[in-house]
Design a protein around this motif. Structure first.
Motif, short mmCIF file in Angstrom:
data_model
loop_
_atom_site.label_atom_id
_atom_site.label_comp_id
_atom_site.label_asym_id
_atom_site.label_seq_id
_atom_site.Cartn_x
_atom_site.Cartn_y
_atom_site.Cartn_z
N HIS A 1 0.82 -1.21 0.00
CA HIS A 1 0.00 0.00 0.00
C HIS A 1 0.86 1.25 0.00
CE1 HIS A 1 -3.64 -2.29 0.86
NE2 HIS A 1 -2.90 -2.99 1.70
N ALA B 1 3.20 0.97 3.21
CA ALA B 1 2.84 -0.02 4.24
C ALA B 1 2.77 -1.43 3.66
CB ALA B 1 1.49 0.34 4.86
N VAL C 1 -7.27 3.63 9.24
CA VAL C 1 -6.50 2.42 9.48
C VAL C 1 -5.66 2.58 10.73
CG1 VAL C 1 -6.37 1.71 7.05
CG2 VAL C 1 -4.61 3.21 7.98
N GLU C 2 -5.26 1.44 11.29
CA GLU C 2 -4.29 1.43 12.38
C GLU C 2 -3.03 0.82 11.81
OE1 GLU C 2 -5.22 0.43 16.63
OE2 GLU C 2 -3.95 -1.30 16.14
N CYS C 3 -1.91 1.49 11.99
CA CYS C 3 -0.64 1.03 11.46
C CYS C 3 0.40 0.98 12.58
CB CYS C 3 -0.11 1.97 10.38
SG CYS C 3 -1.16 2.10 8.94
N ARG D 1 -3.11 -6.73 9.44
CA ARG D 1 -2.51 -5.55 10.06
C ARG D 1 -1.54 -4.89 9.10
NH1 ARG D 1 -0.43 -6.82 15.95
NH2 ARG D 1 0.80 -8.34 14.82
N LEU D 2 -1.37 -3.59 9.26
CA LEU D 2 -0.47 -2.83 8.40
C LEU D 2 0.78 -2.45 9.17
CD1 LEU D 2 -3.03 -0.44 6.70
CD2 LEU D 2 -1.93 -2.44 5.69
N LEU D 3 1.93 -2.64 8.53
CA LEU D 3 3.21 -2.26 9.10
C LEU D 3 3.83 -1.22 8.18
CD1 LEU D 3 5.44 -2.77 11.24
CD2 LEU D 3 6.40 -4.46 9.65
N LEU D 4 4.04 -0.03 8.72
CA LEU D 4 4.65 1.03 7.92
C LEU D 4 6.07 0.66 7.56
CD1 LEU D 4 3.33 4.19 9.80
CD2 LEU D 4 2.46 3.18 7.68
N LYS E 1 4.70 0.74 13.36
CA LYS E 1 6.00 1.08 12.76
C LYS E 1 7.09 0.73 13.75
CE LYS E 1 8.75 4.83 10.79
NZ LYS E 1 9.30 4.04 9.71
N ASP F 1 8.60 7.28 6.20
CA ASP F 1 7.24 7.53 6.68
C ASP F 1 7.09 8.79 7.52
OD1 ASP F 1 5.75 5.50 5.47
OD2 ASP F 1 6.58 4.04 6.85
N ALA G 1 1.19 -5.15 4.07
CA ALA G 1 -0.01 -5.77 4.61
C ALA G 1 0.36 -7.15 5.15
CB ALA G 1 -1.08 -5.91 3.53
#
Length: 178
Positions: free
Chosen positions: A55, A137, A99-101, A144-147, A103, A152, A139
């Motif tokens: 993303h 990010a 969204v919740e990300c 869950r999303l990880l930056l 990092k 960033d 996926a």
């Protein structure tokens, strides 16, 4: 009867207060690099880097949920900062409006910011509440999303958006595995 109510009440209050601990710490201006990462992509080539993430989006940090990390974090679950982000524009991939990300990196109790580095790059900071950025990010399988490790905290601008649109249009697969 009173004794039977006292224990559950004390347990409830203890759990409630434990969840109220400090999770967000202010930065004191000091920065250290705590982990050296090696990526499968060339992090200096944003055409490859953009291809590696799922993303790319413009977003505004609505809330820093957590940025407190241990004094000596390991690269893993204990070094994650968590952000609530409003998605202003999807560039690559499709995300909902919020969204919740997470990092890698954060701030120690003493206020020192801890960031990642590689052979070719260093992370330049963490996203700040109220800031608008272009995020990259990954996926996770669990949704869950990880930056991304780097890039960033670059403030949004129309020129930067044009750069990222170009990276997405002309992204290049890397020689490494994703």
């Amino acid at each position: 009867m009173r004794k039977m109510l006292v224990f559950p009440l004390c347990l409830f209050l203890t759990l409630l207060l434990a969840g109220c601990g400090e999770k967000v710490v202010a930065w004191n201006g000091e920065t250290e690099y705590y982990a050296h990462v090696t990526l499968a992509v060339d992090e200096t080539n944003l055409y490859e880097y953009v291809d590696a993430v799922g993303h790319v989006f413009v977003g505004t940090v609505e809330k820093v949920e957590q940025n407190l990390v241990p004094d000596e974090p390991e690269y893993g679950e204990d070094d994650l900062s968590v952000y609530k982000i409003r998605v202003d524009k999807n560039i690559r991939g499709r995300l909902g409006s919020h969204v919740e990300c997470a990092k890698h990196g954060g701030i120690r109790q003493d206020g020192t910011m801890l960031l990642l580095q590689s052979d070719n790059s260093v992370d330049t900071g963490l996203p700040e509440e109220g800031g608008q950025y272009i995020f990259l990010a990954y996926a996770g399988r669990d949704g869950r999303l990880l930056l991304s490790e780097f890039f960033d905290n670059r403030p949004y601008s129309d020129d930067l958006l044009q750069e990222y649109l170009d990276y997405c249009r002309h992204s290049a697969p890397s020689d490494g595995e994703k």
